[in-house]
Design an enzyme around this catalytic site. Structure first.
Site, PDB file in Angstrom:
ATOM      1  N   ASP A  19       0.807  -1.221   0.000  1.00  0.00           N
ATOM      2  CA  ASP A  19       0.000   0.000   0.000  1.00  0.00           C
ATOM      3  C   ASP A  19       0.839   1.269   0.000  1.00  0.00           C
ATOM      4  O   ASP A  19       0.296   2.368   0.073  1.00  0.00           O
ATOM      5  CB  ASP A  19      -0.897   0.032   1.257  1.00  0.00           C
ATOM      6  CG  ASP A  19      -2.045  -0.944   1.133  1.00  0.00           C
ATOM      7  OD1 ASP A  19      -2.323  -1.370  -0.007  1.00  0.00           O
ATOM      8  OD2 ASP A  19      -2.637  -1.275   2.162  1.00  0.00           O
ATOM      9  N   HIS A 222      27.771   6.118 -11.283  1.00  0.00           N
ATOM     10  CA  HIS A 222      26.428   6.217 -10.689  1.00  0.00           C
ATOM     11  C   HIS A 222      26.324   5.394  -9.407  1.00  0.00           C
ATOM     12  O   HIS A 222      25.296   4.772  -9.140  1.00  0.00           O
ATOM     13  CB  HIS A 222      25.360   5.792 -11.706  1.00  0.00           C
ATOM     14  CG  HIS A 222      25.234   6.729 -12.860  1.00  0.00           C
ATOM     15  ND1 HIS A 222      24.687   6.384 -14.066  1.00  0.00           N
ATOM     16  CD2 HIS A 222      25.595   8.027 -12.991  1.00  0.00           C
ATOM     17  CE1 HIS A 222      24.725   7.415 -14.894  1.00  0.00           C
ATOM     18  NE2 HIS A 222      25.279   8.427 -14.262  1.00  0.00           N
ATOM     19  N   ASP A 239      28.041  13.661  -4.653  1.00  0.00           N
ATOM     20  CA  ASP A 239      27.261  14.321  -5.703  1.00  0.00           C
ATOM     21  C   ASP A 239      25.837  14.388  -5.164  1.00  0.00           C
ATOM     22  O   ASP A 239      25.147  13.362  -5.110  1.00  0.00           O
ATOM     23  CB  ASP A 239      27.340  13.497  -6.993  1.00  0.00           C
ATOM     24  CG  ASP A 239      26.636  14.180  -8.173  1.00  0.00           C
ATOM     25  OD1 ASP A 239      25.841  15.113  -7.942  1.00  0.00           O
ATOM     26  OD2 ASP A 239      26.888  13.751  -9.313  1.00  0.00           O
ATOM     27  N   ASP A 250      22.552  20.624  -8.250  1.00  0.00           N
ATOM     28  CA  ASP A 250      23.340  19.437  -8.608  1.00  0.00           C
ATOM     29  C   ASP A 250      24.809  19.777  -8.385  1.00  0.00           C
ATOM     30  O   ASP A 250      25.418  20.443  -9.223  1.00  0.00           O
ATOM     31  CB  ASP A 250      23.050  19.088 -10.082  1.00  0.00           C
ATOM     32  CG  ASP A 250      23.781  17.839 -10.545  1.00  0.00           C
ATOM     33  OD1 ASP A 250      24.391  17.141  -9.705  1.00  0.00           O
ATOM     34  OD2 ASP A 250      23.738  17.564 -11.767  1.00  0.00           O
ATOM     35  N   HIS A 329      32.751  11.004 -19.430  1.00  0.00           N
ATOM     36  CA  HIS A 329      31.436  11.657 -19.592  1.00  0.00           C
ATOM     37  C   HIS A 329      31.627  13.079 -20.094  1.00  0.00           C
ATOM     38  O   HIS A 329      32.747  13.583 -20.152  1.00  0.00           O
ATOM     39  CB  HIS A 329      30.629  11.610 -18.290  1.00  0.00           C
ATOM     40  CG  HIS A 329      31.264  12.278 -17.097  1.00  0.00           C
ATOM     41  ND1 HIS A 329      31.290  13.639 -16.925  1.00  0.00           N
ATOM     42  CD2 HIS A 329      31.897  11.754 -16.014  1.00  0.00           C
ATOM     43  CE1 HIS A 329      31.877  13.929 -15.778  1.00  0.00           C
ATOM     44  NE2 HIS A 329      32.275  12.806 -15.212  1.00  0.00           N
ATOM     45  N   HIS A 333      25.260  19.418 -18.298  1.00  0.00           N
ATOM     46  CA  HIS A 333      23.913  19.243 -18.864  1.00  0.00           C
ATOM     47  C   HIS A 333      23.088  20.446 -18.436  1.00  0.00           C
ATOM     48  O   HIS A 333      23.436  21.159 -17.497  1.00  0.00           O
ATOM     49  CB  HIS A 333      23.290  17.936 -18.352  1.00  0.00           C
ATOM     50  CG  HIS A 333      23.404  17.750 -16.864  1.00  0.00           C
ATOM     51  ND1 HIS A 333      22.547  18.347 -15.974  1.00  0.00           N
ATOM     52  CD2 HIS A 333      24.310  17.082 -16.083  1.00  0.00           C
ATOM     53  CE1 HIS A 333      22.893  18.031 -14.745  1.00  0.00           C
ATOM     54  NE2 HIS A 333      23.981  17.276 -14.768  1.00  0.00           N
ATOM     55  N   HIS A 340      18.614  16.610 -15.122  1.00  0.00           N
ATOM     56  CA  HIS A 340      19.072  16.651 -16.517  1.00  0.00           C
ATOM     57  C   HIS A 340      17.923  17.317 -17.264  1.00  0.00           C
ATOM     58  O   HIS A 340      16.978  16.661 -17.697  1.00  0.00           O
ATOM     59  CB  HIS A 340      19.355  15.253 -17.065  1.00  0.00           C
ATOM     60  CG  HIS A 340      20.551  14.616 -16.418  1.00  0.00           C
ATOM     61  ND1 HIS A 340      20.978  13.352 -16.709  1.00  0.00           N
ATOM     62  CD2 HIS A 340      21.431  15.072 -15.499  1.00  0.00           C
ATOM     63  CE1 HIS A 340      22.054  13.057 -15.987  1.00  0.00           C
ATOM     64  NE2 HIS A 340      22.337  14.089 -15.236  1.00  0.00           N
ATOM     65  N   GLU A 363      30.969  20.037 -14.791  1.00  0.00           N
ATOM     66  CA  GLU A 363      31.344  18.932 -13.912  1.00  0.00           C
ATOM     67  C   GLU A 363      32.386  17.975 -14.483  1.00  0.00           C
ATOM     68  O   GLU A 363      32.135  16.790 -14.664  1.00  0.00           O
ATOM     69  CB  GLU A 363      30.099  18.138 -13.524  1.00  0.00           C
ATOM     70  CG  GLU A 363      29.197  17.714 -14.687  1.00  0.00           C
ATOM     71  CD  GLU A 363      28.017  16.871 -14.201  1.00  0.00           C
ATOM     72  OE1 GLU A 363      28.271  15.883 -13.486  1.00  0.00           O
ATOM     73  OE2 GLU A 363      26.870  17.199 -14.541  1.00  0.00           O
ATOM     74  N   TYR A 367      38.684   9.655 -13.175  1.00  0.00           N
ATOM     75  CA  TYR A 367      38.369   8.407 -12.474  1.00  0.00           C
ATOM     76  C   TYR A 367      39.442   7.388 -12.858  1.00  0.00           C
ATOM     77  O   TYR A 367      39.484   6.938 -14.003  1.00  0.00           O
ATOM     78  CB  TYR A 367      36.973   7.915 -12.868  1.00  0.00           C
ATOM     79  CG  TYR A 367      35.956   9.047 -12.851  1.00  0.00           C
ATOM     80  CD1 TYR A 367      35.327   9.409 -11.669  1.00  0.00           C
ATOM     81  CD2 TYR A 367      35.682   9.794 -14.012  1.00  0.00           C
ATOM     82  CE1 TYR A 367      34.428  10.483 -11.645  1.00  0.00           C
ATOM     83  CE2 TYR A 367      34.794  10.857 -13.993  1.00  0.00           C
ATOM     84  CZ  TYR A 367      34.170  11.200 -12.809  1.00  0.00           C
ATOM     85  OH  TYR A 367      33.297  12.264 -12.782  1.00  0.00           O
ATOM     86  N   ARG A 384      35.426  14.411  -8.962  1.00  0.00           N
ATOM     87  CA  ARG A 384      34.583  15.239  -9.829  1.00  0.00           C
ATOM     88  C   ARG A 384      34.306  16.528  -9.068  1.00  0.00           C
ATOM     89  O   ARG A 384      34.171  16.508  -7.834  1.00  0.00           O
ATOM     90  CB  ARG A 384      33.270  14.525 -10.184  1.00  0.00           C
ATOM     91  CG  ARG A 384      32.337  15.362 -11.059  1.00  0.00           C
ATOM     92  CD  ARG A 384      31.205  14.568 -11.738  1.00  0.00           C
ATOM     93  NE  ARG A 384      30.271  13.955 -10.827  1.00  0.00           N
ATOM     94  CZ  ARG A 384      30.232  12.673 -10.526  1.00  0.00           C
ATOM     95  NH1 ARG A 384      31.094  11.835 -11.092  1.00  0.00           N
ATOM     96  NH2 ARG A 384      29.350  12.189  -9.680  1.00  0.00           N
ATOM     97  N   GLU A 386      31.649  19.742  -9.429  1.00  0.00           N
ATOM     98  CA  GLU A 386      30.458  20.135 -10.198  1.00  0.00           C
ATOM     99  C   GLU A 386      29.800  21.369  -9.598  1.00  0.00           C
ATOM    100  O   GLU A 386      29.450  21.383  -8.416  1.00  0.00           O
ATOM    101  CB  GLU A 386      29.441  18.976 -10.194  1.00  0.00           C
ATOM    102  CG  GLU A 386      28.131  19.326 -10.880  1.00  0.00           C
ATOM    103  CD  GLU A 386      27.186  18.137 -11.015  1.00  0.00           C
ATOM    104  OE1 GLU A 386      27.239  17.221 -10.174  1.00  0.00           O
ATOM    105  OE2 GLU A 386      26.386  18.130 -11.975  1.00  0.00           O
TER     106      GLU A 386
HETATM  107  N1  GLY Z   1      23.882  14.094 -10.375  1.00  0.00           N
HETATM  108  C1  GLY Z   1      23.696  13.771 -11.722  1.00  0.00           C
HETATM  109  C2  GLY Z   1      24.671  14.439 -12.565  1.00  0.00           C
HETATM  110  O1  GLY Z   1      25.625  14.998 -12.089  1.00  0.00           O
HETATM  111  O2  GLY Z   1      24.517  14.493 -13.752  1.00  0.00           O
HETATM  112 MN    MN Z   2      25.224  16.902 -13.075  1.00  0.00          MN
HETATM  113 MN    MN Z   3      25.764  15.692 -10.095  1.00  0.00          MN
END
Ligand code: GLY
Ligand code: MN
Ligand code: MN
Length: 417
Positions: A19, A222, A239, A250, A329, A333, A340, A363, A367, A384, A386
């Protein structure tokens, strides 16, 4: 939108188990146009000689409200949110058939939900069936998302204000995590500090699942396990950002669990930081969407050569893409109601030109997984950095600058409890 009718449903409630439901999150397009956060609602806009906004929503229901809480109901919704009219959601199909009559074009979020696709086309069929009485059904179908994506790409003054606050709360959360972190804690204990800071400022939800990644976990892009112990001598990558009034922050920061960067960690960190600063400088009106990424790549390529991670010249590292072993990457974004966020990155096959009011993340990272071609002292370093950047008429504003970022700022923050 030319003449026509647009139908934009909000998101469904989603069951988690038995539920229990996931916390409800409205559809971003629907909320952008309506400001209405209840489930089971649909917005109808009519453009033509008369312009009209019509909401369909849940009726008042004293019995259900004892269990589930307040609902506006159509009358209060129309009054408080400024719709021209509002009706019970149960009347949707019947009223839609009336509203669709003689509209040349039906706009809706095509393909976003197969159920809504089928339902709206069925209503259109019902209108078509009345053609003998001289009523015409919309003969054109258009994806309303294309229009809304472009509108949402440029943040107005009010949206910028909310995003600035979401960013500030999220910066405070990162500072809190830096002051809290000690060797021997678990990643989830640090996550709890982030959530505490978000929630205690009225930002009830993170904008996405927080990544709290100690040591080698930072090399999983991730990583959301957040359940490992934090070791003396490792870095911690966080992050995390909150959602406030429907808008996301973010932020990523990476810092030493024991409060002091080692020489090898500092070497890599300074390269990522320099690449991030170069990318932020390139985020200004008139430059393309791709310019910050290219700026970051050049600095990273030189840095990877200096660290003996890559061989050759900057040009050859960029040409062969050998940097992708350590940076796989892109550099950001769009950011907005969705983390995103919507909006095309290319227009007519060309990278889009940055414009005042756009918000994006910057960002870059590095790695370093264990590998034969990698100096051992660099193994398992994942970094990273960001920030959230608003393009302004003459440059940019970093919305997240209160989160410590230089080696000195981070080590200073970590000296405080
Ligand atoms: N936290 C997701 C990104 O950095 O794109
Ligand atoms: Mn991001
Ligand atoms: Mn992020």
């Amino acid at each position: 939108m030319g003449q026509g009718i647009a139908v934009i449903p909000t998101a469904p409630e989603v069951a988690r188990n038995a539920d229990a439901h996931y916390d409800y999150r409205h559809d971003s397009h629907f909320y952008y146009l309506s400001g209405f956060a209840e489930p089971e609602a649909v917005l109808v806009l009519i453009a033509g000689k008369a312009m009209q906004s019509i909401l369909f929503c849940r009726e008042k229901n004293p019995e259900r409200e004892i269990w589930d809480g307040f609902r506006n109901g159509p009358d209060a919704a129309a009054e408080h949110f400024g719709f021209d009219a509002a009706y019970p959601i149960a009347q949707l199909d019947e009223k839609l058939a009336e509203l669709m009559a003689d509209q040349p074009t039906l706009y809706y979020p095509m393909g976003a939900s197969s159920e809504w696709d089928a339902r709206l086309l069925k209503v259109r069929e019902a209108v078509k069936a009345k053609s003998r009485s001289g009523i015409q059904a919309p003969s054109h179908l258009r994806d309303v998302q294309e229009l809304l994506n472009e509108m949402r790409l440029i943040k107005d003054y009010l949206e910028q204000g909310i995003m600035r606050r979401a960013a500030t709360i999220s910066c405070e959360a990162h500072r809190r995590a830096m002051r809290f972190t000690r060797p021997g804690q678990f990643e989830y204990e640090v996550e709890a500090e982030l959530l505490h800071e978000f929630c205690s400022h009225g930002a009830r939800h993170p904008a996405y699942t927080s990544i709290v990644a100690g040591g080698a976990n930072a090399c999983t892009l991730h990583y959301v396990g957040n359940n490992a112990p934090l070791h003396d001598g490792d870095l911690l990558l966080i992050d995390a950002g909150c959602e406030l009034e429907g808008y996301a922050a973010d932020i990523t920061r990476t810092f030493p669990i024991n409060g002091k960067f080692s020489a090898a960690q500092k070497d890599v960190y300074q390269i990522v930081l320099a690449s991030q600063e170069a990318a932020i400088s390139a985020a200004r009106p008139g430059n393309t969407w791709d310019a910050p990424h290219q700026a970051a790549l050049r600095v990273l390529a030189q840095g990877f050569i200096d660290l003996k991670l890559c061989q050759g010249s900057v040009e050859s590292v960029l040409e062969t893409e050998s940097y992708k072993q350590f940076y796989m990457h892109r550099t950001g974004h769009w950011l907005g109601m969705d983390v995103h966020d919507v909006g095309e990155y290319k227009v007519d096959g060309q990278w889009r030109t940055l414009q005042s009011g756009m918000t994006l993340t910057v960002e870059p990272g590095c790695y370093i997984r264990p590998a034969d071609n990698v100096p051992q002292e660099l193994w398992n370093i994942g970094i990273r950095i960001e920030d959230d950047v608003l393009i302004t008429p003459h440059g940019n504003e970093v919305l997240t600058q209160q989160a410590p970022k230089t080696v000195e700022q981070i080590e200073e923050e970590m000296r405080h409890e």
